[in-house]
Design an enzyme around this catalytic site. Sequence first.
Site, PDB file in Angstrom:
ATOM      1  N   PRO A 189       0.831  -1.256   0.118  1.00  0.00           N
ATOM      2  CA  PRO A 189      -0.047   0.006   0.000  1.00  0.00           C
ATOM      3  C   PRO A 189       0.908   1.210  -0.106  1.00  0.00           C
ATOM      4  CG  PRO A 189      -0.905  -1.496   1.622  1.00  0.00           C
ATOM      5  CD  PRO A 189       0.537  -2.107   1.155  1.00  0.00           C
ATOM      6  N   GLU A 190       0.455   2.247  -0.925  1.00  0.00           N
ATOM      7  CA  GLU A 190       1.289   3.364  -0.996  1.00  0.00           C
ATOM      8  C   GLU A 190       0.430   4.474  -0.377  1.00  0.00           C
ATOM      9  OE1 GLU A 190       3.240   3.721  -4.675  1.00  0.00           O
ATOM     10  OE2 GLU A 190       3.577   1.445  -4.776  1.00  0.00           O
ATOM     11  N   LYS A 229       2.601   7.646   3.883  1.00  0.00           N
ATOM     12  CA  LYS A 229       2.428   6.282   4.166  1.00  0.00           C
ATOM     13  C   LYS A 229       1.997   5.759   5.559  1.00  0.00           C
ATOM     14  CE  LYS A 229       5.198   4.214   0.159  1.00  0.00           C
ATOM     15  NZ  LYS A 229       6.135   3.276   0.211  1.00  0.00           N
TER      16      LYS A 229
END
Length: 394
Positions: free
Chosen positions: A2-3, A54
């Site tokens: 996940p970014e 993030k």
Amino acid sequence: MPEGPELHLASHFVNETCKGLVFGGCVEKSSVSRNPEVPFESSAYHISALARGKELRLTLSPLPGAQPPQEALSLVFRFGMSGSFQLAPADALPPHAHLRFYTAPPAPRLALCFVDIRRFGHWDPGGEWQPGRGPCVLLEYERFSLCPCRDNVLRNLSDKAFDRPICEALLDQRFFNGIGNYLRAEILYRLKIPPFEKARTVLEALQQYRPSPELTLSQKIKAKLQNPDLLELCHLVPKEVVELGGKGYGPERGEEDFAAFRAWLRCYGMPGMSSLRDRHGRTIWFQGDPGPLAPKGGRSRKRKPQGTQLEAEDRKDDLPLSSKSISRTRRSRKHPPKTIAQQSEGTSLQQNQETPTPPKKGKRGGQPATTGRRRPPKSKAKTQSREAGGTSAS
């Protein structure tokens, strides 16, 4: 992994699904998680979320009159490789739900769950953003790029991080907080920048085209939208993913929720694109020349046209590999595994070389072998073939 966009979409999900819900009781942690316990208990509280780069901050806010009386508590999450939030019935929790927040009775109990299959995610009950991270490319764009006096990238070009290829510098969260593996590929592809061009060379060129400080903020934004550069795309490309909705980059293939994201991709994992591993072992996808700092001995390999779905190996590229693993992988591609017969032959040859045998009379210097020479035993398969006449047409 996940970014930035995925963290923002997760915060939107939490805020939308938890709106109007009242949570109560203790926060429950799974027994297998190595993350810290969450010291919070309230008879009634709300949950809200905010993402930055993030990271995602979850805030537990007790309602007036809730017992025991206490202040709000914030938890900062980093999702690792596969973290996400899900809302599920309390009696049907999803697998790998390592942190759970339950709604208060009397309504049917629900649980907001932090789900993390690989358990690389982390939460911090201190509620503070991780120190050292730069401005968020989505929510703090003015600090990230627009103001010359506060530009976190261009005023730090002397940092040794910019001695590296631009594809590696884009993953440095001190300067590009929220940019990850697929985003760097999409950004560089749109500008036709070789991924292994020196970062400082790429970014120094932007200093010559900085907007005049006399322009207003709205004028600067308008000018940048008309001709975006690398720093502008670090804001616009993640923003496009957020506007797609859904969950962004998906941990699983074949889910309809990720169809829009896959259709949006232009470079990352796409057919016809080439790929190389950077010095951290992460795969960078690109088109054309890789650039002067490309790893020596690295072989650019193109993705075969097998559709636009991301393969499992692409989803694992965010996990750094050791140099030994990389070289081992390259050797296996260059020299495919031997068959069982070849392995047996090689083993027999090695044994013969390691254990010398006394010289035998036989075929030497063109002379025929003596009839008394001891021959190796015949294989069963060869014997059967000769017994059958040896005339099979194959």
